[in-house]
Design a protein around this motif. Structure first.
Motif, mmCIF file in Angstrom:
data_model
loop_
_atom_site.group_PDB
_atom_site.id
_atom_site.type_symbol
_atom_site.label_atom_id
_atom_site.label_comp_id
_atom_site.label_asym_id
_atom_site.label_seq_id
_atom_site.Cartn_x
_atom_site.Cartn_y
_atom_site.Cartn_z
ATOM 1 N N SER A 204 0.724 -1.199 0.304
ATOM 2 C CA SER A 204 -0.298 0.067 -0.009
ATOM 3 C C SER A 204 0.937 1.265 -0.033
ATOM 4 N N ILE A 213 -4.828 1.267 1.593
ATOM 5 C CA ILE A 213 -5.174 0.021 2.158
ATOM 6 C C ILE A 213 -6.745 -0.361 1.986
ATOM 7 N N ILE A 230 -1.781 -6.969 4.135
ATOM 8 C CA ILE A 230 -0.979 -5.883 3.779
ATOM 9 C C ILE A 230 0.231 -6.028 4.265
#
Length: 433
Positions: A204, A213, A230
């Motif tokens: 991200s 995100i 993530i």
């Protein structure tokens, strides 16, 4: 500096084209040509259909009622693209990108036979022809024509059934052994796009990604996934941070995104942590233990001697917080950095420590290829299949990783991205228990 032997790698970087560039081109040309009134239908075939990471050229097969009229229409439509060669059943074009496109033509009654022949491989077709001869059939009349035996079939499955063989997925049609010993392959259990529930390595804007995100979560939803992880970079590779404190702020954002998603989708808190030259990790334990999932990757000093590089990677594998080794083996883009590893030792360490090795769908990372993934899985190693997306659109590249996994003859349950979030969390917990 150790120079690895590249002779066994499929990509042969100086000779071939990546499927990441070739497949979109193939699909564009297929759609363009199917739009011609003389063309009834068609498909991408050849090495791309077999899921190869690198290819010599693009193959497309088209069905037309009148091949001569179809060929004239195609030549008119593609002008001024250069036609290298042509005959009654195919045209070879040199695209502006430098890739050769071969367009195969067949009447509808011959289409499935032509699809089979152009898919290949040569080894597969040779063994298939031998199986046909044993039953008194001739598979092909010449290099470019199908026999009466192949005419008027509606699906490839019918051809294999006539030969008392199970249908063999295109990705497995390589050595020919799949024809002689189909029972050795997971023909009906291969991992498929429908099996994939997660992408466990995406970036991200907190590191070098281009999307937030929330945007990466939305891309996951659009792709039919249930959750993502993530995994932004640890600070070693990033100039915009002085330390790792940004992960605490990022955790707050992940919490907010999950609250907004209200259980419809889940974002796991992960990290892609650098494996330092001595095998230690670029984050303190107090941060690693807060992560849901840890991907550990080698990005620097990839030219270490084999013993040192292997020991470095195994030290990371033995770290109790590491769950996945990211893109093991190095990269070929934007520069060639191949790590010289003792792969068998790596597989044994990963199996013993319950660490997954990653099939990375990014075009830079074909080093951990289908042969290595198969060898690892045979030794009990779980495989992660991730996009390593640095923007939301890159998630679509997972299809190239899935093709590689199918070429490796991987079953769904051998790929951790097919697991439910509950199953994955249980596996992650067991590693740290």
């Amino acid at each position: 500096m150790t120079v690895p032997d590249l002779s066994n790698y499929e990509f042969e970087i100086f000779k071939k084209f990546s499927s990441h560039e070739a497949m979109p081109l193939a699909e564009q040309w297929l759609n363009r040509l199917i739009g011609l009134p003389e063309i009834r239908y068609g498909a991408v075939t050849g090495e791309l259909r077999r899921g190869k990471y690198s290819i010599e050229h693009i193959d497309i097969v088209l069905a037309a009622d009148n091949l001569e009229e179809a060929q004239t229409s195609i030549k008119d439509a593609i002008y001024p693209t250069f036609v290298q060669e042509e005959n009654a059943t195919h045209l070879s074009l040199l695209l502006h990108s430098g890739i050769k496109l071969v367009v195969w033509l067949a009447e509808p009654k011959d289409y499935i036979g032509q699809l089979l022949r152009t898919t290949g491989s040569d080894n597969h077709l040779a063994r298939l022809s031998q199986a046909a001869l044993k039953k008194g059939y001739q598979l092909f009349e010449s290099n470019e024509n199908t026999s009466i035996f192949l005419q008027k079939v509606e699906k490839e499955e019918e051809i294999y059934r006539k030969l008392n063989l199970p249908w063999i997925p295109p990705e497995l049609r390589e050595s020919g052994d799949e024809v002689d010993f189909p029972e050795r392959y997971h023909l009906n259990e291969l991992v498929s796009p429908a099996d994939i529930q997660s992408d466990l390595h995406v970036h991200s804007t907190w590191s070098d990604g281009k999307n937030s995100i929330a945007e990466m979560a939305e891309a996951g939803i659009q792709r039919g996934l249930s959750f993502i992880s993530i995994c932004d970079h640890s600070p070693f590779l990033l100039s915009k941070y002085q330390d790792a404190s940004y992960f605490y702020e990022q955790a707050e954002e992940i919490t907010r995104v999950n609250q907004d998603l209200a259980g419809q989708f889940t974002v796991l808190r992960g990290v892609e942590v650098d494996i330092m030259p001595d095998g230690t990790l670029d984050l303190p334990v107090e941060l690693l233990e807060k992560m849901d999932l840890v991907v550990a990757s080698m990005h620097v000093q990839l030219d270490q001697p084999r013993e040192i590089a292997t020991a470095r990677l195994i030290r990371a594998i033995e770290n109790p917080y590491v769950n996945i080794i990211g893109h093991p083996g190095g990269r070929i883009y934007p520069m060639l950095d191949v790590i010289d590893l003792d792969w068998e030792r790596v597989y044994r360490a990963a199996s013993f420590n319950q660490v997954a090795l990653e099939i990375n769908s990014h075009k830079s990372h074909p080093i951990f290829d289908d042969k290595k993934a198969r060898a690892a899985a045979d030794m009990g190693v779980y495989i992660a299949l991730n996009s390593d997306s640095h923007n939301s659109g890159m998630m679509a590249n997972s299809r190239f990783g899935i093709a590689l996994a199918r070429r490796a003859d991987l079953k769904s349950d051998q790929v951790i991205n097919t697991w439910s979030i509950g199953h994955l969390k249980l596996w992650l917990h067991q590693k740290r228990a």
